[in-house]
Design a protein around this motif. Structure first.
Motif, PDB file in Angstrom:
ATOM      1  N   GLY A  99       0.640  -1.389   0.148  1.00  0.00           N
ATOM      2  CA  GLY A  99       0.039   0.177  -0.036  1.00  0.00           C
ATOM      3  C   GLY A  99       0.940   1.189   0.046  1.00  0.00           C
ATOM      4  O   GLY A  99       0.357   2.282   0.490  1.00  0.00           O
ATOM      5  N   LYS A 100       2.036   1.235  -0.389  1.00  0.00           N
ATOM      6  CA  LYS A 100       3.011   2.217  -0.195  1.00  0.00           C
ATOM      7  C   LYS A 100       3.868   2.267  -1.516  1.00  0.00           C
ATOM      8  O   LYS A 100       4.347   1.287  -2.011  1.00  0.00           O
ATOM      9  CB  LYS A 100       3.897   2.134   1.131  1.00  0.00           C
ATOM     10  N   GLY A 101       3.819   3.381  -2.121  1.00  0.00           N
ATOM     11  CA  GLY A 101       4.961   3.790  -3.159  1.00  0.00           C
ATOM     12  C   GLY A 101       4.639   2.817  -4.594  1.00  0.00           C
ATOM     13  O   GLY A 101       3.624   2.826  -5.093  1.00  0.00           O
ATOM     14  N   VAL A 102       5.625   2.219  -4.923  1.00  0.00           N
ATOM     15  CA  VAL A 102       5.449   1.384  -6.290  1.00  0.00           C
ATOM     16  C   VAL A 102       5.901   0.118  -5.879  1.00  0.00           C
ATOM     17  O   VAL A 102       6.228  -0.500  -4.666  1.00  0.00           O
ATOM     18  CB  VAL A 102       6.629   1.955  -7.301  1.00  0.00           C
ATOM     19  N   SER A 103       5.827  -0.727  -6.797  1.00  0.00           N
ATOM     20  CA  SER A 103       6.299  -2.472  -6.964  1.00  0.00           C
ATOM     21  C   SER A 103       7.641  -2.431  -7.716  1.00  0.00           C
ATOM     22  O   SER A 103       7.658  -1.864  -8.980  1.00  0.00           O
ATOM     23  CB  SER A 103       5.489  -3.384  -7.463  1.00  0.00           C
ATOM     24  N   GLY A 104       8.799  -2.825  -6.969  1.00  0.00           N
ATOM     25  CA  GLY A 104       9.966  -3.143  -7.943  1.00  0.00           C
ATOM     26  C   GLY A 104       9.620  -4.147  -8.726  1.00  0.00           C
ATOM     27  O   GLY A 104       8.894  -5.093  -8.929  1.00  0.00           O
ATOM     28  N   VAL A 105      10.811  -4.072  -9.807  1.00  0.00           N
ATOM     29  CA  VAL A 105      10.844  -5.280 -10.649  1.00  0.00           C
ATOM     30  C   VAL A 105      10.858  -6.478 -10.135  1.00  0.00           C
ATOM     31  O   VAL A 105      10.042  -7.625 -10.480  1.00  0.00           O
ATOM     32  CB  VAL A 105      11.837  -5.325 -11.814  1.00  0.00           C
ATOM     33  N   ASN A 106      11.881  -6.823  -9.035  1.00  0.00           N
ATOM     34  CA  ASN A 106      12.073  -7.962  -8.210  1.00  0.00           C
ATOM     35  C   ASN A 106      11.955  -7.605  -6.914  1.00  0.00           C
ATOM     36  O   ASN A 106      13.013  -7.180  -6.326  1.00  0.00           O
ATOM     37  CB  ASN A 106      13.285  -8.785  -8.526  1.00  0.00           C
ATOM     38  N   TRP A 107      10.713  -7.686  -6.279  1.00  0.00           N
ATOM     39  CA  TRP A 107      10.437  -7.292  -4.858  1.00  0.00           C
ATOM     40  C   TRP A 107      10.853  -7.955  -3.941  1.00  0.00           C
ATOM     41  O   TRP A 107      10.761  -8.004  -2.625  1.00  0.00           O
ATOM     42  CB  TRP A 107       9.074  -6.798  -4.768  1.00  0.00           C
ATOM     43  N   ASN A 108      11.594  -9.196  -4.262  1.00  0.00           N
ATOM     44  CA  ASN A 108      12.355 -10.144  -3.328  1.00  0.00           C
ATOM     45  C   ASN A 108      13.929 -10.090  -3.562  1.00  0.00           C
ATOM     46  O   ASN A 108      14.779 -10.838  -2.886  1.00  0.00           O
ATOM     47  CB  ASN A 108      11.859 -11.559  -3.619  1.00  0.00           C
ATOM     48  N   ALA A 109      14.130  -9.098  -4.332  1.00  0.00           N
ATOM     49  CA  ALA A 109      15.601  -8.908  -4.414  1.00  0.00           C
ATOM     50  C   ALA A 109      16.443  -8.533  -3.051  1.00  0.00           C
ATOM     51  O   ALA A 109      15.883  -7.640  -2.534  1.00  0.00           O
ATOM     52  CB  ALA A 109      15.995  -8.066  -5.555  1.00  0.00           C
ATOM     53  N   ASP A 110      17.525  -8.972  -3.062  1.00  0.00           N
ATOM     54  CA  ASP A 110      18.603  -8.368  -2.019  1.00  0.00           C
ATOM     55  C   ASP A 110      19.310  -7.427  -2.649  1.00  0.00           C
ATOM     56  O   ASP A 110      20.261  -7.760  -3.333  1.00  0.00           O
ATOM     57  CB  ASP A 110      19.372  -9.707  -1.511  1.00  0.00           C
ATOM     58  N   ILE A 111      19.105  -6.106  -2.187  1.00  0.00           N
ATOM     59  CA  ILE A 111      19.650  -5.017  -2.721  1.00  0.00           C
ATOM     60  C   ILE A 111      20.966  -4.695  -1.938  1.00  0.00           C
ATOM     61  O   ILE A 111      20.926  -4.516  -0.759  1.00  0.00           O
ATOM     62  CB  ILE A 111      18.853  -3.831  -2.800  1.00  0.00           C
ATOM     63  N   MET A 112      22.114  -4.543  -2.725  1.00  0.00           N
ATOM     64  CA  MET A 112      23.217  -3.944  -2.055  1.00  0.00           C
ATOM     65  C   MET A 112      23.478  -2.482  -2.668  1.00  0.00           C
ATOM     66  O   MET A 112      23.315  -2.596  -4.004  1.00  0.00           O
ATOM     67  CB  MET A 112      24.667  -4.882  -2.441  1.00  0.00           C
ATOM     68  N   PHE A 113      23.659  -1.554  -2.081  1.00  0.00           N
ATOM     69  CA  PHE A 113      23.763  -0.209  -2.493  1.00  0.00           C
ATOM     70  C   PHE A 113      25.237   0.292  -2.378  1.00  0.00           C
ATOM     71  O   PHE A 113      25.842   0.324  -1.231  1.00  0.00           O
ATOM     72  CB  PHE A 113      22.908   0.637  -1.767  1.00  0.00           C
ATOM     73  N   GLY A 114      25.655   1.121  -3.290  1.00  0.00           N
ATOM     74  CA  GLY A 114      26.999   1.385  -3.170  1.00  0.00           C
ATOM     75  C   GLY A 114      27.303   2.858  -4.071  1.00  0.00           C
ATOM     76  O   GLY A 114      26.621   3.052  -5.109  1.00  0.00           O
TER      77      GLY A 114
END
Length: 256
Positions: A99-114
Motif C-alpha cells: 500500500g505504499k509507493g511502487v512495486s519493484g521489478v523483483n521485490w524479493n531482491a536482496d539489494i546492495m547499494f554502493g
C-alpha cells in the motif's frame, strides 16, 4: 515499464527469485525509506578525508540542505543526491503489496547499494564529487565478489570525449579484471544506462570503458530509454506492440 517487460508474468515465479542479489551503484540512498529494504551491512561507501563514513556525509548534507546555494537542482548534491539512488533502488526492488509507493521489478531482491563517487567539501558549504576509474573498478568488483548477480549503473557521461591511448590501457585493465572474476567463478551482468544526452552512447567514456574488451563486453548490457508509440494509458493486461527510443536518450551501436 512493467507492461513493457511483462514483469507481472515473472511475478508468478517470485519464489525462485528470492535469492537474487542486485547491486545498485549510484549516488546516495535514503536507507530508512518505507518502501525499500536495504540492510546497513549491504551498503558500500567510499571514504575520503572529508567524510570518513556515510553517516558523516549524510549529516553534512542534512545540515546544509536549506542554506546552500543551488545552481542546478537536478544535479545538485544537496537537492537530489539521495533522491536518484533511492529512485533507482525502488525501480529494482521496492516492496510490493504494502500500500505504499511502487512495486519493484523483483521485490524479493536482496539489494546492495554502493555510491560510485568520492565526496569532498567545496567552497561555500558545497559538495564536490569525483568518479574515477579507481572508484568505478573497486565498486564493481566489490559488488561482484559480494555475490551480486546484477550490478546496475544508472550513471551517465556529461561530456563528449574521444578515446585515447591512456583510456585504451585502462579499458584493457578493466577487461582483465572482468576475466579474473569470470575465471574465479563469478556469474554477473553489469546493466549500464546509455545516458540522457541525446547523442551517440560511444561518446561517453564510461560506456566505452565497459565495452572495449571481449570479456567486459560479454558482461555488460547498455540500455536506452524508450517510450510507447500510441496511447499513454494502456488497457490493463494488453501490451502495446510498438516502442521507440525516447528523444533524450543516447543511442548507437553500443546500446543493446
Amino acid at each position: 515499464h512493467h507492461e513493457c517487460m511483462n514483469t507481472p508474468g515473472a511475478w508468478d515465479y517470485q519464489n525462485k527469485m528470492s535469492g537474487v542479489k542486485v547491486g545498485v551503484l549510484d549516488s546516495l540512498l535514503y536507507t530508512s525509506h518505507e518502501d525499500i529494504r536495504v540492510d546497513s551491512s549491504n551498503v558500500l561507501y567510499l571514504p575520503t578525508d572529508d567524510f570518513k563514513t556515510m553517516s558523516e556525509l549524510t549529516r553534512y548534507i542534512d545540515q546544509n540542505r536549506n542554506s546552500h546555494v543551488c545552481v542546478n537542482a537536478l544535479n545538485c548534491t544537496f537537492c537530489s543526491m539521495k533522491d536518484h539512488g533511492t529512485h533507482v533502488s525502488g525501480i529494482v526492488g521496492a516492496v510490493a503489496n504494502n500500500g505504499k509507493g511502487v512495486s519493484g521489478v523483483n521485490w524479493n531482491a536482496d539489494i546492495m547499494f554502493g555510491n560510485a563517487f568520492y565526496f569532498y567539501k567545496a567552497e561555500g558549504d558545497q559538495l564536490s564529487t569525483v568518479c574515477n576509474t579507481a572508484s568505478l573498478f573497486y565498486s564493481i568488483s566489490y559488488m561482484v565478489v559480494s555475490e551480486c548477480r546484477v550490478v546496475n549503473m544508472s550513471i551517465g557521461s556529461y561530456a563528449i570525449t574521444t578515446q585515447n591511448e591512456e583510456e585504451i590501457a585502462i579499458a584493457m585493465e578493466f577487461d582483465r579484471m572482468v576475466e579474473r572474476l569470470e575465471n574465479a567463478g563469478y556469474d554477473f551482468l553489469i546493466v549500464k544506462s546509455a545516458g540522457n544526452s541525446n547523442w551517440n552512447a560511444s561518446n561517453g567514456v564510461i560506456n566505452r570503458l565497459l565495452t572495449y574488451g571481449e570479456h567486459a563486453r560479454a558482461h555488460t548490457l547498455i540500455v536506452a530509454a524508450i517510450k510507447t508509440m500510441g496511447t499513454q494509458f494502456m488497457t490493463p493486461g494488453v501490451l502495446p506492440n510498438q516502442y521507440s527510443v525516447d528523444y533524450y536518450s543516447n543511442y548507437g551501436e553500443l546500446v543493446d
